[in-house]
Motif scaffolding. Structure first.
Motif, short mmCIF file in Angstrom:
data_model
loop_
_atom_site.label_atom_id
_atom_site.label_comp_id
_atom_site.label_asym_id
_atom_site.label_seq_id
_atom_site.Cartn_x
_atom_site.Cartn_y
_atom_site.Cartn_z
N ARG A 32 -97.27 121.66 72.15
CA ARG A 32 -97.57 122.81 73.00
C ARG A 32 -97.87 124.05 72.14
O ARG A 32 -98.82 124.78 72.40
CB ARG A 32 -96.41 123.09 73.94
N ASP A 33 -97.05 124.26 71.12
CA ASP A 33 -97.27 125.42 70.26
C ASP A 33 -98.58 125.30 69.50
O ASP A 33 -99.34 126.27 69.38
CB ASP A 33 -96.10 125.56 69.28
N HIS A 34 -98.84 124.11 68.97
CA HIS A 34 -100.04 123.94 68.15
C HIS A 34 -101.30 123.97 69.01
O HIS A 34 -102.28 124.67 68.70
CB HIS A 34 -99.96 122.63 67.37
#
Length: 240
Positions: free
Chosen positions: A27-29
């Protein structure tokens, strides 16, 4: 019958935690990819598909943030690696993660393919033609129309009394209506309730509309003068 109770179910907490860790990392990437897409495509909402040897990835963003990341393998069902709903099952997630690097590489190749896109576009542009002359002429014509309409409004106000009123007639098969308030024209409209406002408190009409209707304004004034003449004929002398 087997012994009761049976063996305790295997604790899945570790696997679920491991799954959630990977989903959070993706999700962050992938959120960075969503942000870059939003900047590149210039909108708050959108999506882009990236094909790999194993399938197709779709990243969708909203307001610059990642909304979902979906992997459609060449065989099997699609899996939402990241979504606003429930997390994916561990097996399909593992299959998708095995192809994630290829997805990122495909996205990077897409961005790289745009490099130099604007190289041949000239940085100097032609001068913009000024509109001062046509605007001044428009304002002059509408100013004269306004002056005459205000005079008509003042006469109608004096004759009919009250603070509001209107005068309507037909010119060249179009209905012309002058709406007045006190001694000033509120608007001059051609063509009924959905018609063109030759005069109004808002923006002026287009140049083509002025070109079409301004010459007919003389006929409107002539119709008003005929209306006044009829009113004067109705006033017979009174002998005491």
């Amino acid at each position: 019958m087997t012994d009761w109770p049976p063996a305790d179910p295997t604790d899945a907490t570790a696997i679920a935690d491991e799954r959630d860790k990977w989903v959070a990392a993706v999700r962050d990437h992938a959120g960075q990819i969503a942000y870059q897409l939003a900047r590149l495509e210039g909108g708050d909402y959108g999506q882009r598909a990236v094909e790999t040897d194993r399938g197709e990835w779709t990243v969708k963003y909203e307001a610059g943030d990642l909304e979902y990341l979906r992997f459609d393998p060449s065989r099997g069902d699609a899996v939402y690696v990241v979504s606003t709903k429930q997390p994916p099952e561990p097996g399909p997630l593992a299959e998708a993660l095995a192809d994630y690097d290829a997805f990122v590489a495909g996205f990077n190749d897409y961005v790289d393919s745009l490099d130099g896109l604007y190289d041949d576009i000239p940085t100097s542009f032609p001068d913009v033609a000024p509109t001062d002359g046509i605007v001044a002429e428009r304002d002059r014509i509408l100013g004269e129309v306004r002056e005459v309409c205000d005079r008509i409004a003042a006469e109608l106000h004096r004759y009919e009394g009250g603070d509001y009123g209107s005068y309507a007639t037909r010119v060249a098969d179009d209905r012309w209506e002058l709406k007045w308030e006190a001694d000033r024209a509120s608007y001059l409209r051609v063509g009924g309730s959905n018609g063109l406002y030759l005069l109004s408190q808002y923006q002026p009409p287009a140049a083509a509309d002025i070109r079409e209707y301004a010459p007919q304004f003389r006929e409107f004034v002539g119709a008003y003068n005929d209306h006044v003449a009829e009113l004067e004929a109705d006033l017979e002398p009174i002998e005491l």
